[in-house]
Write an enzyme that holds these catalytic residues in place. Structure first.
Site: not given
Length: 508
Positions: A223, A411, A414, A468
């Site tokens: 992240s 995800d 991102c 993610h």
């Protein structure tokens, strides 16, 4: 009247935003990043907290008996956490505080778990993003030695990364997790401060544990660590080249679903959303009108500094927020899933676990309040958010530092598409050959767990059936990814080495 170029640029940015807003009105929370931070934190069933104003974090001392530690020094203890099965021997688990030098009163908390395998296994450091979210989220929900059961007991994670590495989990920047300061001047606002703190920590950590200094060293995280990691890796590499202190045997770094090059990644939001049928073509064209002002704002951020960077954050996040208004209850960390109410994941057991007095006593945090995700750290880093951290990676590649960018395919926040694009656009000596390299299957147990592209020191891995948090969604594939990456064999299946320690854990 003389108008400065900076003022002209900002006026032009406002004009572009106004033009875009004619077609798409800014969301009401676009100028209030704190509201977005709280929304993201509450989606994990965690309590947003302002670490800078938490009275429990000011003036408190470390450990039992009000033990303190001098600036530049480290205080560490061996840990056996409550909730483990009875009769478990000393596992080489540690928790400690590092008193940061060149600060007023900042202390960095960390866990260190020695490998279940061999002492010679690589040393790995893990950084959780946010910015401002604790790495204990990874310890107990992703790739640490254990997970927390609903009855607050601990269950062994058979795919914990400590199976094949000596792994450090750090709460940073100051104000995250159990890391704290009694002085708000210690708040970090950019990657220079963050990377210097981490580098200073490593220097003292390896003095405390000289038996690991010759081991290979890897930096990992996910992240917002897509910002932290390139800066941290560059700091370590430059420290080595300048012989600043203890040589750290940096071999590579891995970023999972990271935010690294915002100009490219924010532009990919609508493409990904359209490809995944999250938005319609008309929505796509409407939201895309914010891309030119976003790109311009990011360009200003790179040259004009703080005011422009804050403007870039607000303008560019209008793209993401506009998509989210259309997707309803979809989980932006994993678009296969629905959020239940405000909750996209339930990580609340972590805060319950650290509220236990016996746990706090075992890890030596005294009365320090645990801040799972800090809104104050999030907001303090806002002027760093839109900066491009890809720029430092080519020099590392040229010097032989291995780089792995991996991303779970489901995800949104991102997404793999934006990450793939910045990796392919990065200018380095192997760029053309990397682009021409054919993709190959990343096989785990003879099944395709992802798609890999690799040339020289650079690799990109799209992980199947993951969002993610890849180590949480695909723990076995993530462990195998780490094993192969640290052994320089990403394209090969690496046999798992059996040991008495591994057998002991596997039986639990």
């Amino acid at each position: 009247m003389v108008t400065t170029p900076r003022l002209v640029s900002l006026l032009l940015l406002l004009a572009l935003c106004a033009a875009a807003a004619g077609a798409l009105r800014l969301p009401p929370d676009a100028s209030f990043p704190g509201a977005q931070a709280e929304r993201l934190i509450r989606a994990l069933n965690l309590l947003p907290k302002d670490s800078s104003s938490s009275s429990g974090r000011h003036g408190a001392r470390v450990g039992e008996g009000n033990e303190d530690v001098a600036p530049g020094q480290l205080l560490e203890r061996r840990v056996t956490l409550p909730g483990l099965p009875e009769g478990v021997a000393d596992l080489g688990h540690h928790a400690g505080y590092y008193r940061l030098p060149n600060t007023h009163d900042a202390r960095m908390f960390y866990f260190f778990f020695e490998s279940r395998g061999k002492k010679e296994d690589p040393v790995v450091i893990w950084l959780t993003g946010g910015p401002g979210c604790s790495s204990e989220l990874a310890v107990f929900y992703e790739n640490g030695p254990f997970t927390i059961a609903n009855n607050m007991s601990l269950v062994w994670n058979k795919f914990g990364w400590d199976k094949i590495s000596n792994i450090i989990f750090v709460d940073q920047p100051t104000g995250t997790g159990f890391s704290y300061s009694s002085d708000d001047r210690d708040t970090r606002h950019d990657e220079t401060g963050v990377s210097n703190d981490l580098y200073d920590f490593l220097q003292v950590f390896f003095k405390k544990h000289p038996e690991f200094i010759k081991n290979d060293f890897f930096i990992t995280g996910e992240s917002y660590a897509g910002h932290y990691i390139p800066a941290f890796a560059s700091r370590v590499h430059q420290g080595n080249k300048k012989n600043e202190g203890t040589h750290i045997n940096l071999k590579g770094f891995a970023i999972g679903n990271g935010l690294t090059d915002p100009a490219i990644q924010y532009k990919a939001y609508t493409d990904y959303a359209l490809e995944m049928n999250l938005i319609q073509k008309a929505d796509y064209e409407r939201i895309n009108k914010f891309i030119p002002p976003c790109e311009f704002a990011i360009k200003l951020c790179g040259t004009n500094g703080k005011a422009s960077c804050m403007a870039a954050y607000m303008v560019c996040n209008t793209i993401f927020n506009s998509i989210m208004k259309l997707v309803g209850t979809k989980n932006y960390y994993d678009v296969r899933k629905e959020c239940e109410g405000k909750l996209c994941y339930d990580f609340s057991n972590l805060e319950k676990f650290f509220g236990d007095k016996a746990v706090r006593q075992a890890i030596g945090v005294g009365d320090i309040e645990f801040v799972s995700c800090s809104t104050s750290v999030y907001q303090a880093m806002l002027t760093d958010w839109m900066r491009n951290l890809e720029v430092g990676i080519p020099a590392l590649l040229e010097d032989g530092i291995n780089v792995l960018i991996y991303a779970g395919e489901y995800d949104l926040i991102c997404n793999w598409l934006g990450n793939s694009r910045w990796v392919h656009s990065m200018e380095w000596s192997g760029q053309k050959d990397f682009a021409k390299t054919a993709e190959s299957s990343f096989l785990v147990d003879d099944a395709q767990a992802g798609v890999l592209k690799s040339h020289g020191a650079l690799s990109f891995l799209k992980v199947h059936n993951a969002g993610h948090m890849v180590p949480m969604d695909q723990p076995k594939a993530a462990l195998e990814m780490l094993r192969r990456f640290t052994q320089g064999k990403l394209k090969e299946a690496v046999p798992e080495e059996e040991s008495s320690t591994t057998s002991f854990y596997a039986a639990m």
